[in-house]
Write a protein that holds these residues in place. Structure first.
Motif, PDB file in Angstrom:
ATOM      1  N   ALA A  78       0.826  -1.207   0.000  1.00  0.00           N
ATOM      2  CA  ALA A  78       0.000   0.000   0.000  1.00  0.00           C
ATOM      3  C   ALA A  78       0.858   1.255   0.000  1.00  0.00           C
ATOM      4  N   ALA A  79       1.921   1.261   0.800  1.00  0.00           N
ATOM      5  CA  ALA A  79       2.808   2.430   0.857  1.00  0.00           C
ATOM      6  C   ALA A  79       3.536   2.625  -0.464  1.00  0.00           C
ATOM      7  N   THR A  80       3.947   1.527  -1.090  1.00  0.00           N
ATOM      8  CA  THR A  80       4.647   1.617  -2.372  1.00  0.00           C
ATOM      9  C   THR A  80       3.741   2.209  -3.450  1.00  0.00           C
ATOM     10  N   ILE A  81       2.489   1.786  -3.461  1.00  0.00           N
ATOM     11  CA  ILE A  81       1.544   2.301  -4.446  1.00  0.00           C
ATOM     12  C   ILE A  81       1.273   3.782  -4.221  1.00  0.00           C
ATOM     13  N   GLU A  82       1.091   4.171  -2.966  1.00  0.00           N
ATOM     14  CA  GLU A  82       0.753   5.564  -2.663  1.00  0.00           C
ATOM     15  C   GLU A  82       1.914   6.509  -2.967  1.00  0.00           C
ATOM     16  N   TYR A  83       3.145   6.075  -2.695  1.00  0.00           N
ATOM     17  CA  TYR A  83       4.314   6.953  -2.855  1.00  0.00           C
ATOM     18  C   TYR A  83       5.187   6.512  -4.021  1.00  0.00           C
ATOM     19  N   TRP A  84       4.617   5.856  -5.015  1.00  0.00           N
ATOM     20  CA  TRP A  84       5.400   5.239  -6.077  1.00  0.00           C
ATOM     21  C   TRP A  84       6.257   6.252  -6.836  1.00  0.00           C
ATOM     22  N   ARG A  85       5.724   7.463  -7.038  1.00  0.00           N
ATOM     23  CA  ARG A  85       6.459   8.454  -7.832  1.00  0.00           C
ATOM     24  C   ARG A  85       7.743   8.874  -7.111  1.00  0.00           C
ATOM     25  N   TYR A  86       7.622   9.201  -5.845  1.00  0.00           N
ATOM     26  CA  TYR A  86       8.800   9.619  -5.068  1.00  0.00           C
ATOM     27  C   TYR A  86       9.814   8.474  -4.983  1.00  0.00           C
ATOM     28  N   ILE A  87       9.332   7.271  -4.694  1.00  0.00           N
ATOM     29  CA  ILE A  87      10.221   6.116  -4.568  1.00  0.00           C
ATOM     30  C   ILE A  87      10.969   5.861  -5.874  1.00  0.00           C
ATOM     31  N   THR A  88      10.261   5.929  -6.990  1.00  0.00           N
ATOM     32  CA  THR A  88      10.888   5.675  -8.293  1.00  0.00           C
ATOM     33  C   THR A  88      11.977   6.696  -8.600  1.00  0.00           C
ATOM     34  N   ILE A  89      11.684   7.970  -8.363  1.00  0.00           N
ATOM     35  CA  ILE A  89      12.663   9.023  -8.642  1.00  0.00           C
ATOM     36  C   ILE A  89      13.907   8.854  -7.781  1.00  0.00           C
ATOM     37  N   LEU A 166       8.172  13.801   4.233  1.00  0.00           N
ATOM     38  CA  LEU A 166       7.000  13.173   4.849  1.00  0.00           C
ATOM     39  C   LEU A 166       6.361  14.085   5.892  1.00  0.00           C
ATOM     40  N   ILE A 167       7.192  14.825   6.623  1.00  0.00           N
ATOM     41  CA  ILE A 167       6.653  15.792   7.591  1.00  0.00           C
ATOM     42  C   ILE A 167       5.865  16.872   6.862  1.00  0.00           C
ATOM     43  N   ALA A 168       6.410  17.356   5.748  1.00  0.00           N
ATOM     44  CA  ALA A 168       5.744  18.413   4.977  1.00  0.00           C
ATOM     45  C   ALA A 168       4.419  17.947   4.399  1.00  0.00           C
ATOM     46  N   LEU A 169       4.258  16.644   4.206  1.00  0.00           N
ATOM     47  CA  LEU A 169       2.998  16.095   3.706  1.00  0.00           C
ATOM     48  C   LEU A 169       2.017  15.779   4.836  1.00  0.00           C
ATOM     49  N   ASP A 170       2.417  16.101   6.091  1.00  0.00           N
ATOM     50  CA  ASP A 170       1.590  15.796   7.264  1.00  0.00           C
ATOM     51  C   ASP A 170       1.265  14.303   7.345  1.00  0.00           C
ATOM     52  N   THR A 171       2.255  13.486   7.057  1.00  0.00           N
ATOM     53  CA  THR A 171       2.080  12.037   7.094  1.00  0.00           C
ATOM     54  C   THR A 171       1.877  11.569   8.538  1.00  0.00           C
ATOM     55  N   PRO A 172       0.838  10.771   8.810  1.00  0.00           N
ATOM     56  CA  PRO A 172       0.630  10.251  10.169  1.00  0.00           C
ATOM     57  C   PRO A 172       1.847   9.474  10.655  1.00  0.00           C
ATOM     58  N   LYS A 173       2.057   9.467  11.968  1.00  0.00           N
ATOM     59  CA  LYS A 173       3.277   8.889  12.546  1.00  0.00           C
ATOM     60  C   LYS A 173       3.481   7.432  12.139  1.00  0.00           C
ATOM     61  N   ALA A 174       2.434   6.608  12.234  1.00  0.00           N
ATOM     62  CA  ALA A 174       2.585   5.183  11.913  1.00  0.00           C
ATOM     63  C   ALA A 174       2.971   4.999  10.454  1.00  0.00           C
ATOM     64  N   LYS A 175       2.314   5.727   9.564  1.00  0.00           N
ATOM     65  CA  LYS A 175       2.623   5.629   8.140  1.00  0.00           C
ATOM     66  C   LYS A 175       3.999   6.212   7.850  1.00  0.00           C
ATOM     67  N   HIS A 176       4.397   7.232   8.620  1.00  0.00           N
ATOM     68  CA  HIS A 176       5.702   7.876   8.453  1.00  0.00           C
ATOM     69  C   HIS A 176       6.816   6.836   8.531  1.00  0.00           C
ATOM     70  N   VAL A 177       6.768   6.006   9.582  1.00  0.00           N
ATOM     71  CA  VAL A 177       7.801   4.993   9.785  1.00  0.00           C
ATOM     72  C   VAL A 177       7.743   3.946   8.674  1.00  0.00           C
ATOM     73  N   LEU A 178       6.536   3.561   8.281  1.00  0.00           N
ATOM     74  CA  LEU A 178       6.364   2.565   7.226  1.00  0.00           C
ATOM     75  C   LEU A 178       6.944   3.062   5.906  1.00  0.00           C
ATOM     76  N   VAL A 179       6.588   4.282   5.509  1.00  0.00           N
ATOM     77  CA  VAL A 179       7.057   4.814   4.221  1.00  0.00           C
ATOM     78  C   VAL A 179       8.575   4.988   4.240  1.00  0.00           C
ATOM     79  N   GLN A 180       9.119   5.449   5.374  1.00  0.00           N
ATOM     80  CA  GLN A 180      10.584   5.528   5.495  1.00  0.00           C
ATOM     81  C   GLN A 180      11.202   4.166   5.200  1.00  0.00           C
ATOM     82  N   GLY A 181      10.646   3.125   5.807  1.00  0.00           N
ATOM     83  CA  GLY A 181      11.192   1.788   5.610  1.00  0.00           C
ATOM     84  C   GLY A 181      11.157   1.358   4.148  1.00  0.00           C
ATOM     85  N   VAL A 182      10.049   1.656   3.462  1.00  0.00           N
ATOM     86  CA  VAL A 182       9.917   1.279   2.057  1.00  0.00           C
ATOM     87  C   VAL A 182      10.907   2.056   1.183  1.00  0.00           C
TER      88      VAL A 182
END
Length: 256
Positions: A78-89, A166-182
């Motif tokens: 789910a995190a990969t799909i949501e942030y796919w553009r940033y991750i790819t770049i 991620l802070i600038a996007l107001d990412t919730p704390k739990a998702k913040h850690v998940l997206v960092q990991g991905v």
């Protein structure tokens, strides 16, 4: 080949490298980032920067795989799909920019290492926050992704720009850690591929990087265990202050 690896550094430098990696792994386990920042800043104090870059590659891969393994496959997908553009770049930039590390002059390389460490650590210490409106999201993905991936390819660290993003996007704390990991996990695979291609990670330097896997894993396990028992804000600030000092020393070496 083995003799070439042993000739990379004296024994005291290898022991010191293990100590730096142990500390970096502990911080990574405790607060979720900063392993490559601490390793590249610490190792560059007593090793050739190119050897330092080679040394961090496999510990970066391992630490990020351990971090991402704490989440379910559904969460990762789910995190990969949501942030796919940033991750790819980020991943593409890491792969491309890593090819230029070996041709950068040494003094310039110290500045490239030191200046971002100091600036990004100070930004987080001061608590500066930015806000990215939804209408600017795609532009931010490109701009910050290019910056983060470029830094990742050159220095092996793309964590601070990602945290600020991620802070600038107001990412919730739990998702913040998940997206960092991905982001860190997939980016570390690009880093490995990039430096295999660039020649930085080769039959001589790869055993050194592999040897640092042990202190990295031990440090991370200790960090995971203590993460619930520490004041994360205080620990994070202490870590950032140390990074500012280490980065400032790299800038000094680049200028002098």
């Amino acid at each position: 080949m083995v003799q070439d690896t042993l000739n990379l550094m004296p024994l005291w430098a290898f022991i010191a490298a293990c100590g730096v990696t142990l500390a970096a792994g502990f911080v990574k386990g405790a607060i979720g980032f900063a392993l490559p920042l601490i390793m590249i800043s610490g190792l560059s104090l007593f090793l050739d920067p190119l050897i330092a870059v080679a040394g961090i590659v496999l510990p970066v891969v391992l630490s990020n795989m351990l971090q991402i393994a704490r989440f379910t496959w559904a969460d990762i997908k789910a995190a990969t799909i949501e942030y796919w553009r940033y991750i790819t770049i980020v991943c593409v930039m890491i792969l491309i920019v890593a090819q230029f590390v070996a041709i950068i002059p040494m003094r310039t390389f110290y500045l490239i290492l030191g200046v971002p460490v100091v600036l990004l650590s100070l930004i987080q210490l001061w608590g500066l926050k930015f806000h990215i409106p939804l209408a600017k999201r795609r532009l931010a993905d490109w701009g910050i992704g290019l910056l983060a991936g470029g830094l990742g390819g050159l220095t092996g660290t793309w964590g601070p720009p990602t945290v600020l993003y991620l802070i600038a996007l107001d990412t919730p704390k739990a998702k913040h850690v998940l997206v960092q990991g991905v982001v860190y996990g997939l980016g570390s695979i690009s880093l490995l591929a990039g430096h295999l291609q660039s020649g930085i990670l080769n039959p001589t330097t790869a055993p050194f990087s592999a040897a640092l896997l042990i202190p990295a894993a031990v440090g991370m396990r200790a960090g995971f265990w203590l993460s619930d028992r520490l004041n994360p804000d205080v620990f994070r600030k202490i870590t950032l202050i140390v990074l500012v000092l280490a980065g400032a020393n790299l800038v000094r070496r680049g200028l002098m």
